[in-house]
Design an enzyme around this catalytic site. Structure first.
Site, PDB file in Angstrom:
ATOM      1  N   HIS A  61       0.844  -1.191   0.000  1.00  0.00           N
ATOM      2  CA  HIS A  61       0.000   0.000   0.000  1.00  0.00           C
ATOM      3  C   HIS A  61       0.880   1.243   0.000  1.00  0.00           C
ATOM      4  O   HIS A  61       1.385   1.671   1.041  1.00  0.00           O
ATOM      5  CB  HIS A  61      -0.932   0.030   1.218  1.00  0.00           C
ATOM      6  CG  HIS A  61      -1.993   1.075   1.119  1.00  0.00           C
ATOM      7  ND1 HIS A  61      -3.304   0.791   0.786  1.00  0.00           N
ATOM      8  CD2 HIS A  61      -1.940   2.424   1.263  1.00  0.00           C
ATOM      9  CE1 HIS A  61      -3.998   1.911   0.760  1.00  0.00           C
ATOM     10  NE2 HIS A  61      -3.190   2.924   1.037  1.00  0.00           N
ATOM     11  N   CYS A  62       1.061   1.803  -1.187  1.00  0.00           N
ATOM     12  CA  CYS A  62       1.815   3.051  -1.334  1.00  0.00           C
ATOM     13  C   CYS A  62       1.185   3.830  -2.486  1.00  0.00           C
ATOM     14  O   CYS A  62       0.345   3.314  -3.215  1.00  0.00           O
ATOM     15  CB  CYS A  62       3.300   2.790  -1.582  1.00  0.00           C
ATOM     16  SG  CYS A  62       3.664   1.634  -2.925  1.00  0.00           S
ATOM     17  N   HIS A  63       1.587   5.074  -2.613  1.00  0.00           N
ATOM     18  CA  HIS A  63       0.989   5.956  -3.611  1.00  0.00           C
ATOM     19  C   HIS A  63       2.075   6.677  -4.399  1.00  0.00           C
ATOM     20  O   HIS A  63       3.218   6.795  -3.937  1.00  0.00           O
ATOM     21  CB  HIS A  63       0.108   7.022  -2.944  1.00  0.00           C
ATOM     22  CG  HIS A  63      -0.926   6.489  -2.015  1.00  0.00           C
ATOM     23  ND1 HIS A  63      -2.077   5.868  -2.448  1.00  0.00           N
ATOM     24  CD2 HIS A  63      -0.988   6.480  -0.658  1.00  0.00           C
ATOM     25  CE1 HIS A  63      -2.804   5.509  -1.400  1.00  0.00           C
ATOM     26  NE2 HIS A  63      -2.158   5.865  -0.298  1.00  0.00           N
ATOM     27  N   HIS A  95      -6.019  -0.451   5.896  1.00  0.00           N
ATOM     28  CA  HIS A  95      -5.641   0.198   7.168  1.00  0.00           C
ATOM     29  C   HIS A  95      -6.361  -0.370   8.389  1.00  0.00           C
ATOM     30  O   HIS A  95      -6.819   0.385   9.255  1.00  0.00           O
ATOM     31  CB  HIS A  95      -5.909   1.709   7.080  1.00  0.00           C
ATOM     32  CG  HIS A  95      -5.225   2.398   5.939  1.00  0.00           C
ATOM     33  ND1 HIS A  95      -3.938   2.115   5.551  1.00  0.00           N
ATOM     34  CD2 HIS A  95      -5.669   3.373   5.101  1.00  0.00           C
ATOM     35  CE1 HIS A  95      -3.613   2.878   4.521  1.00  0.00           C
ATOM     36  NE2 HIS A  95      -4.640   3.643   4.223  1.00  0.00           N
ATOM     37  N   ASN A 115      -2.991  13.156   4.357  1.00  0.00           N
ATOM     38  CA  ASN A 115      -3.987  13.489   5.374  1.00  0.00           C
ATOM     39  C   ASN A 115      -3.578  13.096   6.790  1.00  0.00           C
ATOM     40  O   ASN A 115      -4.444  12.827   7.632  1.00  0.00           O
ATOM     41  CB  ASN A 115      -5.350  12.856   5.030  1.00  0.00           C
ATOM     42  CG  ASN A 115      -6.018  13.537   3.863  1.00  0.00           C
ATOM     43  OD1 ASN A 115      -6.181  14.745   3.843  1.00  0.00           O
ATOM     44  ND2 ASN A 115      -6.372  12.758   2.848  1.00  0.00           N
ATOM     45  N   ASP A 154       2.039   3.036   3.249  1.00  0.00           N
ATOM     46  CA  ASP A 154       1.115   4.151   2.978  1.00  0.00           C
ATOM     47  C   ASP A 154       1.876   5.426   2.597  1.00  0.00           C
ATOM     48  O   ASP A 154       1.319   6.522   2.678  1.00  0.00           O
ATOM     49  CB  ASP A 154       0.175   4.416   4.152  1.00  0.00           C
ATOM     50  CG  ASP A 154      -1.029   5.286   3.769  1.00  0.00           C
ATOM     51  OD1 ASP A 154      -1.409   5.288   2.589  1.00  0.00           O
ATOM     52  OD2 ASP A 154      -1.567   5.978   4.651  1.00  0.00           O
ATOM     53  N   ARG A 159     -10.350   0.275  -6.327  1.00  0.00           N
ATOM     54  CA  ARG A 159     -10.524   0.770  -4.966  1.00  0.00           C
ATOM     55  C   ARG A 159     -11.763   1.663  -4.891  1.00  0.00           C
ATOM     56  O   ARG A 159     -12.005   2.478  -5.794  1.00  0.00           O
ATOM     57  CB  ARG A 159      -9.299   1.575  -4.536  1.00  0.00           C
ATOM     58  CG  ARG A 159      -9.285   1.971  -3.063  1.00  0.00           C
ATOM     59  CD  ARG A 159      -8.164   2.933  -2.774  1.00  0.00           C
ATOM     60  NE  ARG A 159      -7.821   2.990  -1.353  1.00  0.00           N
ATOM     61  CZ  ARG A 159      -7.229   4.018  -0.770  1.00  0.00           C
ATOM     62  NH1 ARG A 159      -6.918   5.100  -1.473  1.00  0.00           N
ATOM     63  NH2 ARG A 159      -6.932   3.988   0.518  1.00  0.00           N
ATOM     64  N   TYR A 188      -8.367  17.086  -1.002  1.00  0.00           N
ATOM     65  CA  TYR A 188      -7.074  17.516  -0.459  1.00  0.00           C
ATOM     66  C   TYR A 188      -6.060  17.624  -1.587  1.00  0.00           C
ATOM     67  O   TYR A 188      -6.226  17.009  -2.651  1.00  0.00           O
ATOM     68  CB  TYR A 188      -6.564  16.540   0.619  1.00  0.00           C
ATOM     69  CG  TYR A 188      -6.213  15.161   0.096  1.00  0.00           C
ATOM     70  CD1 TYR A 188      -4.922  14.846  -0.349  1.00  0.00           C
ATOM     71  CD2 TYR A 188      -7.175  14.142   0.040  1.00  0.00           C
ATOM     72  CE1 TYR A 188      -4.611  13.580  -0.830  1.00  0.00           C
ATOM     73  CE2 TYR A 188      -6.870  12.883  -0.433  1.00  0.00           C
ATOM     74  CZ  TYR A 188      -5.593  12.600  -0.861  1.00  0.00           C
ATOM     75  OH  TYR A 188      -5.274  11.350  -1.328  1.00  0.00           O
TER      76      TYR A 188
END
Length: 290
Positions: free
Chosen positions: A26-28, A176, A248, A243, A119, A44
């Site tokens: 889980h990364c962006h 999460h 946020n 993550d 997602r 955001y």
């Protein structure tokens, strides 16, 4: 519109080496905004966190593979994620965000490019639940591809949408740890519902986002009992991720090296870590054998 803090630029070197084939599930990647613009209706604005930054982090931490999860700030424009997968030459897979208008041809193309799931956000501060007719329709269409669905939920949503979750026919992944609140303890109804959900052979969960589960101060050890319970409940259907770059986060920005060390504290058995970091993500995302 909210602006996000940047990630900690100085991740510590983890105290222990990760196994070969370890996956950040889980990364962006965000932007860069002048190449891959952010969605006009986003809730955001993140700092740019492009492919090069993700690779640098993974190389430093000793992470071999990753799954780039499309985030709401890019909406259904998956180009930044797809570009990163292509440039990685097999190192990364992806999870897309799509709407009800996505074509079968577009889904097939993304499959060929390395996407393995979609997602949906249910989280209130990101806009709340999606159109549930679209949700059902997309899940029917991804079934033939062998994809899964990632559910980004607030803790109470695990109870609110229990019947709908029970009807899902494809593998589904809870992000999460279900965004459980640590201060409510492991007996809270949402967490007990999540533990019960893990008896479903289609259910997976990410034991990441400790900084979101925690009351909010490093090193986030109050998330440990939840992660341990989930690993014990479904050792073959748990995943872990950083993550990065932590969008946020308003309390205490995590250090990614410390998050690796935290993972070793809540998963201190080498065999379970192999499943968590290597075997499970390889099976779900179709990584080649090391």
């Amino acid at each position: 519109m909210k602006s996000c803090l940047p990630p900690d630029p100085n991740p510590l070197k983890p105290a222990h080496a990760l196994p070969a084939g370890a996956c950040d599930a889980h990364c962006h990647v965000f932007g860069p905004g002048n190449v891959f613009p952010y969605a006009p209706d986003r809730s955001y604005t993140p700092p740019d966190a492009p492919y090069e930054g993700l690779v640098k982090l993974h190389d430093w931490l000793g992470i071999s593979r990753g799954v780039i999860v499309q985030a709401s700030c890019h909406g259904t424009d998956n180009r930044a994620m797809l570009d990163a997968i292509e440039r990685s030459q097999g190192r990364y897979r992806g999870v897309a965000i799509v709407d009800g208008d996505v074509t079968d041809e577009a889904l097939a193309q993304m499959d060929a490019q390395g996407v393995r799931g979609v997602r949906f956000n249910f989280v209130a501060h990101l806009g709340g639940a999606p159109d549930l007719d679209v949700f059902d329709r997309v899940l029917r269409r991804i079934e033939a591809l062998g994809w899964h669905v990632v559910l980004h939920l607030d803790a109470q949503d695990i109870v609110t949408y229990a019947e709908r979750i029970d009807r899902i026919r494809v593998p589904f992944v809870i992000d999460h740890m279900g965004r459980i609140r640590a201060e409510a303890g492991t007996d809270q109804p949402s967490f007990q519902r999540l533990l019960g959900l893990m008896r479903n052979p289609l259910a997976w969960v990410k034991v990441c986002g400790s900084e979101r589960v925690s009351v909010g101060r490093r090193p986030f050890d109050d998330a440990i009992p939840f992660a341990r319970a989930l690993i014990e409940a479904a050792p073959d259907r748990v995943l872990w991720g950083t993550d990065w770059p932590h969008p946020n986060i308003s309390k205490d920005m995590p250090n990614d090296g410390e998050l690796v060390d935290l993972m070793f504290r809540f998963c201190d058995d080498a065999g379970l870590r192999e499943r968590l970091l290597v075997t499970n993500p390889a099976r779900l995302y179709g990584f080649e054998a090391i």
